[in-house]
Design an enzyme around this catalytic site. Structure first.
Site, PDB file in Angstrom:
ATOM      1  N   LYS A  76       0.816  -1.221   0.000  1.00 40.14           N
ATOM      2  CA  LYS A  76       0.000   0.000   0.000  1.00 40.14           C
ATOM      3  C   LYS A  76       0.846   1.266   0.000  1.00 40.14           C
ATOM      4  O   LYS A  76       0.605   2.180  -0.801  1.00 40.14           O
ATOM      5  CB  LYS A  76      -0.945  -0.032   1.206  1.00 40.14           C
ATOM      6  CG  LYS A  76      -1.788   1.215   1.394  1.00 40.14           C
ATOM      7  CD  LYS A  76      -2.992   0.965   2.271  1.00 40.14           C
ATOM      8  CE  LYS A  76      -2.616   0.333   3.596  1.00 40.14           C
ATOM      9  NZ  LYS A  76      -1.892   1.266   4.480  1.00 40.14           N
ATOM     10  N   THR A  78       4.035   1.597  -0.770  1.00 42.20           N
ATOM     11  CA  THR A  78       4.813   1.630  -2.013  1.00 42.20           C
ATOM     12  C   THR A  78       3.951   2.148  -3.164  1.00 42.20           C
ATOM     13  O   THR A  78       4.395   2.985  -3.971  1.00 42.20           O
ATOM     14  CB  THR A  78       5.345   0.226  -2.333  1.00 42.20           C
ATOM     15  OG1 THR A  78       6.185  -0.214  -1.259  1.00 42.20           O
ATOM     16  CG2 THR A  78       6.145   0.219  -3.625  1.00 42.20           C
ATOM     17  N   ARG A  99       1.847   8.707   7.033  1.00 41.86           N
ATOM     18  CA  ARG A  99       2.109   8.641   8.465  1.00 41.86           C
ATOM     19  C   ARG A  99       3.596   8.374   8.707  1.00 41.86           C
ATOM     20  O   ARG A  99       4.294   7.856   7.841  1.00 41.86           O
ATOM     21  CB  ARG A  99       1.289   7.527   9.109  1.00 41.86           C
ATOM     22  CG  ARG A  99      -0.206   7.760   9.094  1.00 41.86           C
ATOM     23  CD  ARG A  99      -0.948   6.544   9.604  1.00 41.86           C
ATOM     24  NE  ARG A  99      -0.720   5.383   8.753  1.00 41.86           N
ATOM     25  CZ  ARG A  99      -0.902   4.123   9.127  1.00 41.86           C
ATOM     26  NH1 ARG A  99      -1.293   3.852  10.350  1.00 41.86           N
ATOM     27  NH2 ARG A  99      -0.685   3.140   8.296  1.00 41.86           N
ATOM     28  N   LYS A 110       6.703  -6.136  11.250  1.00 45.02           N
ATOM     29  CA  LYS A 110       6.047  -5.554  10.079  1.00 45.02           C
ATOM     30  C   LYS A 110       7.026  -4.810   9.176  1.00 45.02           C
ATOM     31  O   LYS A 110       6.881  -4.775   7.970  1.00 45.02           O
ATOM     32  CB  LYS A 110       4.923  -4.607  10.528  1.00 45.02           C
ATOM     33  CG  LYS A 110       4.116  -4.019   9.366  1.00 45.02           C
ATOM     34  CD  LYS A 110       2.971  -3.159   9.889  1.00 45.02           C
ATOM     35  CE  LYS A 110       2.166  -2.589   8.726  1.00 45.02           C
ATOM     36  NZ  LYS A 110       2.904  -1.594   7.948  1.00 45.02           N
ATOM     37  N   ALA A 278      -3.951   1.822  12.713  1.00 42.38           N
ATOM     38  CA  ALA A 278      -5.360   1.749  12.318  1.00 42.38           C
ATOM     39  C   ALA A 278      -6.102   0.596  12.978  1.00 42.38           C
ATOM     40  O   ALA A 278      -7.328   0.573  12.952  1.00 42.38           O
ATOM     41  CB  ALA A 278      -5.486   1.640  10.800  1.00 42.38           C
ATOM     42  N   PHE A 306      -3.736  -0.116   7.163  1.00 35.84           N
ATOM     43  CA  PHE A 306      -4.286  -1.467   6.985  1.00 35.84           C
ATOM     44  C   PHE A 306      -5.387  -1.480   5.909  1.00 35.84           C
ATOM     45  O   PHE A 306      -5.330  -0.707   4.957  1.00 35.84           O
ATOM     46  CB  PHE A 306      -4.767  -2.038   8.318  1.00 35.84           C
ATOM     47  CG  PHE A 306      -3.655  -2.281   9.298  1.00 35.84           C
ATOM     48  CD1 PHE A 306      -2.554  -3.044   8.944  1.00 35.84           C
ATOM     49  CD2 PHE A 306      -3.692  -1.724  10.570  1.00 35.84           C
ATOM     50  CE1 PHE A 306      -1.517  -3.267   9.844  1.00 35.84           C
ATOM     51  CE2 PHE A 306      -2.650  -1.941  11.470  1.00 35.84           C
ATOM     52  CZ  PHE A 306      -1.576  -2.714  11.109  1.00 35.84           C
ATOM     53  N   PHE A 387       3.624  -8.927  -9.083  1.00 33.96           N
ATOM     54  CA  PHE A 387       4.804  -9.738  -8.791  1.00 33.96           C
ATOM     55  C   PHE A 387       5.162 -10.524 -10.052  1.00 33.96           C
ATOM     56  O   PHE A 387       4.293 -10.818 -10.885  1.00 33.96           O
ATOM     57  CB  PHE A 387       4.521 -10.717  -7.645  1.00 33.96           C
ATOM     58  CG  PHE A 387       4.517 -10.082  -6.287  1.00 33.96           C
ATOM     59  CD1 PHE A 387       5.585 -10.259  -5.417  1.00 33.96           C
ATOM     60  CD2 PHE A 387       3.447  -9.292  -5.873  1.00 33.96           C
ATOM     61  CE1 PHE A 387       5.579  -9.683  -4.158  1.00 33.96           C
ATOM     62  CE2 PHE A 387       3.436  -8.707  -4.613  1.00 33.96           C
ATOM     63  CZ  PHE A 387       4.503  -8.899  -3.750  1.00 33.96           C
ATOM     64  N   TRP A 415       7.254  -0.663  -7.678  1.00 33.18           N
ATOM     65  CA  TRP A 415       8.359  -1.194  -6.873  1.00 33.18           C
ATOM     66  C   TRP A 415       9.614  -1.393  -7.728  1.00 33.18           C
ATOM     67  O   TRP A 415      10.712  -1.030  -7.316  1.00 33.18           O
ATOM     68  CB  TRP A 415       7.931  -2.515  -6.236  1.00 33.18           C
ATOM     69  CG  TRP A 415       8.959  -3.113  -5.313  1.00 33.18           C
ATOM     70  CD1 TRP A 415       9.159  -2.820  -4.015  1.00 33.18           C
ATOM     71  CD2 TRP A 415       9.925  -4.118  -5.650  1.00 33.18           C
ATOM     72  NE1 TRP A 415      10.190  -3.579  -3.492  1.00 33.18           N
ATOM     73  CE2 TRP A 415      10.680  -4.385  -4.486  1.00 33.18           C
ATOM     74  CE3 TRP A 415      10.227  -4.823  -6.820  1.00 33.18           C
ATOM     75  CZ2 TRP A 415      11.713  -5.308  -4.465  1.00 33.18           C
ATOM     76  CZ3 TRP A 415      11.257  -5.744  -6.795  1.00 33.18           C
ATOM     77  CH2 TRP A 415      11.985  -5.982  -5.620  1.00 33.18           C
TER      78      TRP A 415
END
Length: 561
Positions: A76, A78, A99, A110, A278, A306, A387, A415
């Site tokens: 998210k 990225t 954030r 994480k 969140a 999230f 991916f 990415w």
């Protein structure tokens, strides 16, 4: 542009980036409002917003959210950063608002929150570690209030605080399960009053929420004064204002309240400010940073924590309701791998084509899409974080299912390709922002507390009903009696599932949500409903990320992703 053999930190450390003053100059921020923290990060005085921006037209606000997160990864942040770069590449004046990362996840499991690959904000080491010290200031303000509560009791307890009903806890920005439940004040009469106590992680502190939802220093001080720290022996709330703590707390936060300006690897400006989780808090960056982005840019790209059932719901029902902000479009991030995980595929097999598991997992995505487009009435696009193992058949299946709901799917390859990999997504976002959009909330404020919680559970999670523990029911009745029944709800729920059981994936049906307790954040202006085994102080995993982080003789940090 290949990062096959490079980690995120290696890519970031190799980047040639502009000094921060040039980034500020590029978006027209006068030098008198820029306060440098080294060469590559600065704070922007919030008075710039008050003095020179408030009459300017708002930008198109794009909210980036995601499916329910999985160990497979969704990407998210990225995608948020890559989308901002792609909009800039298309000639749009763009600012990203994110954030700040918490040290707990950085050293835990994480990871950080600076993006990845060629879609990162930099300097990533600073951002992921102490940054400009905002979280330390928030923790200090929280703990000053805690110290003043206990000192007040020690010095005679003029406010008649019931020591069994102190609700204010201490805070530290670290995952430390040892501090969840403690006994303090031991050692005799001169050492304080013995009592049960505990710590929350700083990002779960009400001070963090107040900080992120205040428009200026005066509102911050006023909101801090409303924080309920305890109840007296007759059951009336005792506030930070009654303890005369709010002025000093605001003084500690005066510099932290200024948004932090950094940049992406491609030079797109980014405000990174505030950081409530969140799953246990409201999950959005500061109102000041979002407003400033909307006044400076033509396109402001922000994210909420999230999945859309948590961060996006709170962005709309708490942040937008309070501020009048209105997203023009929403991006819902997913990955083929994550959807197969929701469909029951084992983590080791996520790289193999599995249309059956994918078909079972896609309903998780579709529920999030429905929430955005049918409950909140905001135009949306699904961004598939691509991916190399994704197959054409898998991508086609996702597109077909989303098109049945009238929502387009675009691949995000930021990415590995940076802005180039987000151009298709950016063009779709631009198209969506040119459409008419409305904004509806999941519930009205004038209904009962229990009905507001039921509305979230039924509309957003797909639950049949809500069960309330006797403790929660008692607290709800007390809050309504005290006049807090009209506040919005901040649901504290695990992030992995629509249910309150983190092991239930996909789009479950036929379940109830159980509310075991409810607390008030009177300063932030919401009630917090706690579900399942959610807690406000995480612990470290068996092998913390901290074990792989190191620094060499030249001060170069390694192992930070």
């Amino acid at each position: 542009m290949s990062n096959k053999f490079l980690s995120d930190i290696e890519i970031a450390q190799m980047a040639k980036i502009e000094v921060i003053n040039k980034i500020a100059e590029k978006i027209g921020i006068p030098d008198k409002y820029v306060e440098n923290y080294g060469k590559y990060k600065s704070k922007i005085d919030y008075r710039y917003l008050q003095n020179e921006l408030k009459h300017k037209e708002d930008a198109k606000l794009i909210l980036v959210t995601a499916i329910s997160p999985t160990p497979a990864g969704e990407g998210k942040t990225t995608t948020t950063i890559g989308l901002g770069d792609a909009l800039s590449k298309l000639g749009k004046k763009t600012i990203i608002a994110l954030r700040e990362p918490s040290l707990g996840p950085v050293f835990g499991v994480k990871g950080g929150a600076a993006g990845g690959g060629y879609a990162q904000v930099v300097p990533m080491e600073d951002i992921n570690l102490h940054f400009t010290g905002d979280f330390h200031a928030i923790g200090a303000a929280n703990n000053l209030l805690a110290a003043m509560v206990d000192n007040h009791i020690h010095q005679g307890n003029q406010l008649d605080i019931d020591t069994r009903r102190i609700v204010w806890r201490r805070a530290v920005d670290m995952n430390d399960r040892q501090l969840r439940h403690i006994v303090d004040g031991l050692g005799g009469k001169t050492e304080g009053v013995p009592r049960e106590d505990g710590f929350d992680i700083t990002v779960a502190s009400e001070v963090m929420a107040v900080f992120c939802l205040s428009n200026d220093i005066i509102e911050l001080k006023e909101n801090l004064s409303k924080i309920i720290v305890a109840y007296n022996r007759t059951g009336e709330p005792v506030t930070a204002g009654q303890l005369k703590a709010h002025g000093a707390m605001a003084a500690l936060l005066k510099d932290a309240l200024k948004p932090n300006l950094v940049q992406t690897l491609e030079g797109t400006p980014a405000f990174i400010h505030g950081g409530p989780f969140a799953n246990i808090a409201h999950g959005c960056n500061s109102v000041i940073a979002t407003r400033m982005s909307c006044k400076i840019a033509d396109y402001a790209v922000t994210e909420a924590g999230f999945g859309a059932d948590l961060g996006a719901e709170k962005f709309v029902d708490i942040k937008c309701r309070k501020t009048g902000l209105k997203p023009s479009a929403v991006v819902i991030v997913a990955s083929v791998r994550a959807l197969k995980h929701h469909g029951g595929a084992a983590k080791a097999d996520l790289g193999k084509e599995n249309l059956e598991a994918l078909d079972k997992g896609i309903p998780n995505l579709l529920k999030h899409v429905e929430n955005i487009t049918q409950v909140f009435k905001i135009p949306a696009v699904v961004a598939i974080n691509k991916f190399p193992t994704d197959t054409e058949a898998e991508l086609k299946l996702i597109k077909e299912k989303c098109m049945e709901l009238g929502v387009n799917v675009k691949l995000s390859e930021v990415w590995g390709k940076g802005s180039e990999g987000g151009v298709d997504l950016a063009n779709e976002v631009i198209r969506l922002t040119e459409q008419e959009s409305s904004l509806e909330f999941a519930y009205d404020l004038d209904i009962s507390i229990k009905d507001k919680i039921r509305a979230i559970a039924r509309k957003i999670y797909g639950a049949d009903d809500v069960e309330f523990s006797s403790k929660a029911s008692k607290e709800i009745a007390n809050f309504e009696k005290l006049g807090f029944g009209n506040l919005p709800i901040c649901m504290a729920k695990n992030q992995y599932s629509f249910t309150d059981d983190s092991k239930v994936f996909g789009r479950p049906t036929g379940f109830n949500i159980t509310i075991r307790d409810i607390t008030i954040s009177a300063g932030a202006g919401f009630l917090v409903a706690l579900t399942g085994d959610i807690m406000k102080m995480p612990g470290l995993p068996k092998v913390p990320a901290a074990e792989n982080i190191d620094i060499d003789v030249d001060g170069k940090i390694k192992g930070l992703f």
